[in-house]
Design an enzyme around this catalytic site. Structure first.
Site, PDB file in Angstrom:
ATOM      1  N   SER A 181      18.715  12.886  15.178  1.00  0.00           N
ATOM      2  CA  SER A 181      19.692  11.915  15.647  1.00  0.00           C
ATOM      3  C   SER A 181      19.760  10.761  14.640  1.00  0.00           C
ATOM      4  O   SER A 181      19.856  11.005  13.436  1.00  0.00           O
ATOM      5  CB  SER A 181      19.276  11.418  17.036  1.00  0.00           C
ATOM      6  OG  SER A 181      20.361  11.282  17.884  1.00  0.00           O
ATOM      7  N   ASP A 430      26.390  20.248  20.659  1.00  0.00           N
ATOM      8  CA  ASP A 430      26.070  18.825  20.560  1.00  0.00           C
ATOM      9  C   ASP A 430      27.303  18.060  20.091  1.00  0.00           C
ATOM     10  O   ASP A 430      27.820  18.323  19.002  1.00  0.00           O
ATOM     11  CB  ASP A 430      24.928  18.661  19.549  1.00  0.00           C
ATOM     12  CG  ASP A 430      24.542  17.207  19.322  1.00  0.00           C
ATOM     13  OD1 ASP A 430      24.998  16.332  20.083  1.00  0.00           O
ATOM     14  OD2 ASP A 430      23.779  16.967  18.361  1.00  0.00           O
ATOM     15  N   HIS A 455      21.510  19.109  20.984  1.00  0.00           N
ATOM     16  CA  HIS A 455      20.997  18.015  20.153  1.00  0.00           C
ATOM     17  C   HIS A 455      19.560  18.256  19.681  1.00  0.00           C
ATOM     18  O   HIS A 455      18.617  18.167  20.445  1.00  0.00           O
ATOM     19  CB  HIS A 455      21.097  16.716  20.949  1.00  0.00           C
ATOM     20  CG  HIS A 455      21.202  15.476  20.112  1.00  0.00           C
ATOM     21  ND1 HIS A 455      22.069  15.336  19.046  1.00  0.00           N
ATOM     22  CD2 HIS A 455      20.548  14.285  20.178  1.00  0.00           C
ATOM     23  CE1 HIS A 455      21.956  14.145  18.521  1.00  0.00           C
ATOM     24  NE2 HIS A 455      21.032  13.479  19.167  1.00  0.00           N
TER      25      HIS A 455
END
Lengths: 498, 498
Positions: A181, A430, A455
């Site tokens: 991320s 995602d 994710h």
């Protein structure tokens, strides 16, 4: 990496997932969708409820390092104590130039990231590697918030690694970066800016292209919507139709009370916008955490949670209101365990928040929704974004800075003959994957994506339920990392032999 | 570049030459050698006396750009107006993706750099290129001095280029960086940190390895000494023996008066240290500017000025005192025109100075002298260096920062498979060449050095007196730059054809 692009999906165990929608329509019509104030707004990192989480625990020492608050000027600012977790149990030491696996800490509690990044812990023994998880601490303190930037963060890492190696006489030990991320963005940027410090980076679910107009601003919510549509067209339509119903209800006398009761809020809603935010967050997190087996990230959820949401929405008895259908659906996210009596919006506008600050300074990621999404159409409007930031944070964003510092439109082009050793891993479910790198840039700056992944599952601890393609993806990543290390050692040896 | 390494020397026209010795023995014995306070101390850039200089004048517009003082934090600091010079006379424009030649301004008046960097002006027509010379302004103002760092400087350049291109619809126009001395360091670092903004860099006489222990601290003064020794061993010895004579004289009653008279200082010397500084500066600048034809940098000097210094020292009539010999010698530097009546040391310790500030913050370049040099032996002592900085600038240097940010011991190793398109040009007579890159790192990160060259002559305007090897060196550089541009355009075209 061509062999991997055809793979089926990779359901990423939601670890660092929470993303931020950033300021938007707070002061404009149609009603707010990306409220930055709500804790329900998708973001890179939420504050996970500890009680809910039962990830494996790993052994490490907790240490502190006196770090410069500002690496790039000399204003006599105080130092801060950077916390880092370290494990040398499997490390073969300097004599073998054994590697250092370095996780680029996101803005949040590093212990939580360490617990949720099992991949690094699991591969350490086979690489005979040291593990380091540093924390980005500036986010904790309003007085240091001005220096909470990606550039300072990776400079912190560079200084920490350099000092750590010096202290351990480990100067020759190669460093491999990991991050998911926002942490994945840091990992890839750090590899690009500090090639002399780290030999490669695994950047999982890192939306480094989610800036300016590098990708359409509708990308994120379009992927969310497509995730739902591909599960069930009627589910997608129910959600798409619900916004007008909510708005109409909100216009009625006692409409907000009725909505509050229907969605079981502890306190009466002040606006339909707050409810919209709450729903946007749920749909976004569901998309990010659309994993193939039950997981417990911010909320405990079943495997393939969007399938479950749509099952509930689609299977309501005839005559169920659309609002009730929506409530049944999002309960998969907000109340899967069925233990919540009422929901607390808790949208304290005064709560300081590191990520929102970053969104108002350099992390300006344009967000919009198109008419093809399941959300009301909304155009990105930088002016109101800036107004929100000036109003709430008294800071003017620099919307072109990240692309200037780390690369914008010419980015991939430039990297074709510059740089090496980065894996961009993504799962196409995602919504952040749309702003990441999904094609190989060069022989060693490669994209690995999985159609069914969400994710950054690849960074999570392995489980007995891992589908084959996840096992295979991790094996490919390990193989690539191994090749970086081999190449490094080979060149090192060649120099010594000279 | 192997064909070039065997070339004879390149006497670099001293343009940006002045170098800084940095703090040293101010408070310790033996007497100060690298006094940072003296304007005579070698530095990257002196303040050239305008009256002396008669370089070609070039046509440009002077413009200003509102620049962030601090790119890496959001402390609500004021902007500053960055001056830049621009010429588009020969630019073929965006439709032809015509290049932008961008000079990385050193800490000093950019008009002076523009006038002394004829190479860029001369090649612009053949590349149909725009020319931009930005100034680093932060050095002008004590309140902004804290942000006078290399990282801010190259970020300034990155922002300026990005905005300039945007305004001129020139996003596809490739940028080539140029820089000499400290500016050369900036050029090479900028290419490494901002590959998406500049396709290549010519870094002339850029001592990017003059940090920590990457090269021996004696390197600089050893090269100065060797320059003298190779001209004349007796000259070298006279200089080597002079320090004790100066010290002995200084101990005598009226010794300082005698020294002041001998060296024609306007005011009486306060210490022998001031005289030593003055001499160190002369020898160092003579070495940097040891060009094969007369040049007028900080001071007008003959061609091969060290040969002339040694001729004067060696040819003094029998019985001339060693002090008088030294004076005759350094007069080649300080008074070649013979118009100076007396010399003003002007060593105002309170004068604020951008480069000394940088030397006390991140530009910590260890300097020492060995017993094999013509200078008194002196060991580098970081502790006294730091004390000086804390005392005079109230700032604590970060001696390991530059190597962390831009690369240290592993630098060349890391760049073997990372990065591209940098020329490190040097002349081996230049004492800064010892801290630069003198070997090819990869196929496109190459070293071009010339045995007889001094400080970045290649960037100077061409003259009728240019020796063949200089002409040839520039031709090689042009050929390499051409190859960068061709490759860029080829890849650009390939993308468009897809």
């Amino acid at each position: 990496m061509g062999d991997f692009t055809a793979m089926l999906s990779l359901p990423l165990l939601l670890s660092l997932a929470a993303l931020c929608f950033y300021p938007s329509t707070i002061s404009s019509m149609p009603p707010p969708r990306f409220s930055p104030k709500s804790k329900y707004a998708p973001r890179f990192l939420g504050k996970p409820s500890r009680s809910n989480y039962s990830a494996p625990t790993y052994q490490y020492d907790t240490r502190y390092f006196d770090q410069n608050l500002d690496h790039f000027s000399f204003s006599n600012l105080p130092k801060f104590r950077q916390r880092y977790l370290i494990n040398t149990d499997h490390w073969a030491g300097p004599s073998r130039a054994a590697p250092i696996l370095f996780y680029c800490g996101n803005e949040g509690d590093i212990e939580w990231f360490a617990a949720n990044t099992g991949f690094v812990w699991e591969i350490a023994p086979r690489f005979r590697a040291m593990i380091v998880f540093p924390e980005e601490e500036a986010y904790r303190n309003t007085s240091t918030l001005a220096h909470l930037t990606a550039e300072q963060a990776i400079a912190d890492f560079a200084v920490l690694i350099t000092e750590l190696k010096r202290n351990m006489s480990a100067q020759d030990c190669p460093v491999v970066l990991f991050g998911g991320s926002y942490g994945g963005m840091l990992a890839s940027w750090m590899r690009l800016k500090y090639p002399h410090i780290a030999i490669g980076a695994l950047a999982a679910s890192a939306p480094i292209l989610q800036f300016e107009d590098l990708v359409p601003p509708e990308t994120f919510y379009q992927i969310v919507s497509d995730d739902f549509k591909s599960e069930s067209f009627s589910c997608f339509n129910t959600i798409k139709n619900s916004w007008d119903v909510i708005e109409a209800e909100g216009q009625k006398k006692n409409g907000l009370s009725f909505l509050s009761e229907t969605f079981r809020f502890c306190k009466k809603l002040k606006s339909t916008a707050a409810l919209s935010d709450w729903l946007y967050s749920a749909y976004s997190y569901l998309a990010m955490a659309d994993y193939p087996y039950p997981a417990d990230f911010l909320m405990p959820m079943p495997g393939n949670p969007i399938k479950e949401v749509c099952r509930r929405i689609d299977n309501c008895p005839d005559g169920t209101s659309i609002l009730q259908q929506i409530f049944e659906g999002v309960s998969v996210y907000y109340n899967y365990t069925g233990t919540v009596d009422c929901f607390d919006l808790d949208d304290d506008p005064h709560g300081m928040d590191g990520w929102n600050w970053q969104a108002c300074t350099e992390m300006v990621m344009p967000m919009a929704t198109s008419k093809y999404s399941m959300f009301p159409e909304y155009s990105y409007n930088y002016t109101s974004y800036e107004e929100w930031c000036l109003g709430d944070y008294h800071v003017k964003p620099r919307p072109n800075w990240i692309t200037t510092e780390f690369g914008g439109h010419g980015f991939k082009h430039a990297l074709k003959t510059f740089g090496s050793n980065i894996i961009f891993s993504n799962g196409l479910l995602d919504p952040w994957s749309g702003g990441s790198v999904l094609e190989d840039i060069s022989e060693s700056i490669v994209a690995i994506f999985t159609k069914e992944g969400a994710h950054h599952l690849d960074l999570r601890p392995s489980t007995a339920e891992d589908p084959d393609w996840l096992v295979e993806q991790r094996a490919t990543e390990i193989k690539i990392i191994r090749s970086w290390l081999d190449e490094y050692l080979e060149r090192k040896r060649a120099v010594l032999d000279m």
